[in-house]
Design an enzyme around this catalytic site. Sequence first.
Site, PDB file in Angstrom:
ATOM      1  CE  LYS A  29     -59.659  57.876 -30.893  1.00 35.32           C
ATOM      2  NZ  LYS A  29     -60.375  57.411 -32.264  1.00 35.32           N
TER       3      LYS A  29
ATOM      4  CG  ASP B 122     -63.738  61.897 -33.339  1.00 34.52           C
ATOM      5  OD1 ASP B 122     -63.176  62.954 -33.513  1.00 34.52           O
ATOM      6  OD2 ASP B 122     -63.208  61.221 -34.114  1.00 34.52           O
TER       7      ASP B 122
ATOM      8  CE  LYS C 259     -65.367  61.235 -37.195  1.00 31.56           C
ATOM      9  NZ  LYS C 259     -64.269  60.563 -37.782  1.00 31.56           N
TER      10      LYS C 259
ATOM     11  CG  ASP D 217     -63.875  58.093 -31.254  1.00 27.85           C
ATOM     12  OD1 ASP D 217     -63.000  56.903 -31.790  1.00 27.85           O
ATOM     13  OD2 ASP D 217     -63.119  58.933 -31.641  1.00 27.85           O
TER      14      ASP D 217
ATOM     15  CG  ASP E 277     -62.263  63.224 -38.368  1.00 27.22           C
ATOM     16  OD1 ASP E 277     -62.059  62.361 -36.800  1.00 27.22           O
ATOM     17  OD2 ASP E 277     -62.539  62.697 -39.129  1.00 27.22           O
TER      18      ASP E 277
ATOM     19  CD  GLU F  94     -60.352  62.270 -32.333  1.00 26.05           C
ATOM     20  OE1 GLU F  94     -59.878  61.757 -33.597  1.00 26.05           O
ATOM     21  OE2 GLU F  94     -61.167  60.605 -32.433  1.00 26.05           O
TER      22      GLU F  94
ATOM     23  NE  ARG G 288     -52.986  59.741 -35.674  1.00 30.66           N
ATOM     24  CZ  ARG G 288     -53.809  59.416 -37.284  1.00 30.66           C
ATOM     25  NH1 ARG G 288     -52.673  60.060 -37.695  1.00 30.66           N
ATOM     26  NH2 ARG G 288     -54.433  58.754 -37.652  1.00 30.66           N
TER      27      ARG G 288
HETATM   28  N1  BES Z   1     -62.441  57.662 -34.209  1.00 32.68           N
HETATM   29  C1  BES Z   1     -62.302  58.124 -35.649  1.00 32.68           C
HETATM   30  C2  BES Z   1     -61.829  56.689 -36.440  1.00 32.68           C
HETATM   31  C3  BES Z   1     -61.946  55.213 -36.793  1.00 32.68           C
HETATM   32  C4  BES Z   1     -64.058  56.208 -38.522  1.00 32.68           C
HETATM   33  C5  BES Z   1     -63.260  54.691 -35.976  1.00 32.68           C
HETATM   34  C6  BES Z   1     -64.409  54.839 -38.421  1.00 32.68           C
HETATM   35  C7  BES Z   1     -64.514  53.725 -36.100  1.00 32.68           C
HETATM   36  C8  BES Z   1     -64.813  53.622 -37.573  1.00 32.68           C
HETATM   37  C9  BES Z   1     -60.419  58.620 -35.740  1.00 32.68           C
HETATM   38  O1  BES Z   1     -60.754  59.528 -34.442  1.00 32.68           O
HETATM   39  C10 BES Z   1     -60.833  59.329 -37.283  1.00 32.68           C
HETATM   40  O2  BES Z   1     -61.283  60.814 -37.554  1.00 32.68           O
HETATM   41  N2  BES Z   1     -59.236  59.237 -37.907  1.00 32.68           N
HETATM   42  C11 BES Z   1     -59.188  59.474 -39.021  1.00 32.68           C
HETATM   43  C12 BES Z   1     -57.237  59.515 -39.145  1.00 32.68           C
HETATM   44  C13 BES Z   1     -57.428  60.618 -40.719  1.00 32.68           C
HETATM   45  C14 BES Z   1     -58.235  61.828 -40.449  1.00 32.68           C
HETATM   46  C15 BES Z   1     -55.786  60.586 -40.890  1.00 32.68           C
HETATM   47  C16 BES Z   1     -59.691  58.522 -39.757  1.00 32.68           C
HETATM   48  O3  BES Z   1     -59.871  57.497 -40.125  1.00 32.68           O
HETATM   49  O4  BES Z   1     -60.330  59.088 -40.905  1.00 32.68           O
HETATM   50 ZN    ZN Z   2     -61.309  58.849 -33.396  1.00 35.43          ZN
HETATM   51 ZN    ZN Z   3     -61.932  61.628 -35.186  1.00 39.57          ZN
END
Ligand code: BES
Ligand code: ZN
Ligand code: ZN
Length: 497
Positions: free
Chosen positions: A256, A261, A268, A279, A338, A340, A342
């Site tokens: 990834k 992000d 966010k 990210d 968010d 993204e 996946r």
């Molecule tokens: N890049 C983030 C995941 C992340 C969050 C990594 C904090 C490290 C620290 C990812 O893209 C994301 O935002 N995931 C969301 C998914 C949710 C919207 C289902 C998350 O983890 O809140």
């Molecule tokens: Zn991300």
């Molecule tokens: Zn994200």
Amino acid sequence: MKVSVSPGHNINGTLILPLFEGSEAVPESHEAGLHTSLKAQINRILQDGDFKGKLKSTMSIFGGEGGKAMLVGLGKEDEADVHSYRKAGAAVIAGRKKVHGTDLTVGFSGSSIELMGAFTEGMLLRDYSYDHYKKQDEEDKESELDVRITCDEGQEDELSSAVNIHAGVASGVHLSRDLGNCPPNDMYPEAFADQAWEWAKQYDDVEVTIINYDQAVKAGMGGLVAVGMGSARKPCMVIFELNGKKTGRCPLLVGKGITFDTGGISLKPGANMDEMKYDMGGSATVFGTMQALASTGHKGKVVAITCMAENMPSSNALRPGDVITSLSGKTIEILNTDAEGRLVLSDGLWKAGEFDPEYIIDFATLTGACVVALGHEATGLWSNDDDFRTRIHDAGNAVDELAWPMPLLPAFEKEMTNSKIADTRNLGAGRWGGANTAAAFLKQFVPNRNYEKDGEQITWAHMDIAGTYWGAKTNSMVGNGATGIHVRTIYHLITNG
Ligand code: BES
Ligand code: ZN
Ligand code: ZN
């Protein structure tokens, strides 16, 4: 850091003396070459119990006529292993100050190649800082460390080759950290691709292919395009092939690579958003692993795919409610922009099938939920094959990079495929088990062998490095910033496992 290996006990610069817990005097085998007054000083310190040899502890000795020294604790002798030696080596670099100078001599004698190698590996890994953006005065700039490892007569050739391998692997770890630490105004999808392109030129047996934005649109990479289209810095896919002309099935790594992000339209919160420059840690992991393999002359074929995009909100960004079609042909209902990672991985995983790989492993800073589950201590590890998952877990343990088994349950797959209007949805029904639902989503895009409709799914594992790619304070191989985790795990898996 330059490392040389030689038998004999003359000391250049500062002596680094590794000692077990409870050492009461300088071991006899170390006495040769040691100035009598330095020896007396060290013996006094040990007899007085002022240095106990606890693992990772250090004590510096300056000012005597016998020269400078640093004692470093190896911990209990009966618990000594590569992990304690690696940690002790790292502690030397962490505890080193300008006064120690840049010439160091590590005094070993009667130690095994494996343990001395691990100590050196710890020094190499910890000898890293990211100061490309700091204006430094010429006089503040330090020259490279020059480290000599003394060993017993006859060990030098074998130890030299072990050290060379550790140095090559450490260069991969450092590359992964450099990529991750780079600020997002300079590390964007095309910048990553350009760096990969330039990097490949030094190796005859490496090829890098870049699938640019237009080509990605044309190819139907709906996930990658959807995430990246909201940014002025367009997405791309980068494919690395090491020994690509070799025939037969090979490991395939997918990363990834979200260079920043923001969350997109599902923006966010502001606090710590700067950390979302990391990210792209998954793509950095696979690029670093390719460097580790290429620089150590790995002869097998290995392929890596990185899915690069910047997730930005804008008038042409992806919206919650949109339905996109991924490269696999499956549709995805977007419920949160968010989620993204996946989406870009759905295309990377599907693309991997073209190489008919032995197995696929993806790396991603995928979910905050994984950090909730495992903290910063372990990567989440999922696989469609229990034995394969165990092999990765074992490889992680072998190099002290924990990857913890997590469940791929049918219920999670059901949750991610019950969209009312599409084949899949990019968000679970609730927030529970968010790291597991993300893994279950990815599984929908792991192709069957030769893309056969009723064939067997390619062996695959998913590693969520959201908690381990940065911010892991207990990872003593790194001071701060990106850790470069799992370059060593995968190097070990591919070369030993
Ligand atoms: N890049 C983030 C995941 C992340 C969050 C990594 C904090 C490290 C620290 C990812 O893209 C994301 O935002 N995931 C969301 C998914 C949710 C919207 C289902 C998350 O983890 O809140
Ligand atoms: Zn991300
Ligand atoms: Zn994200």
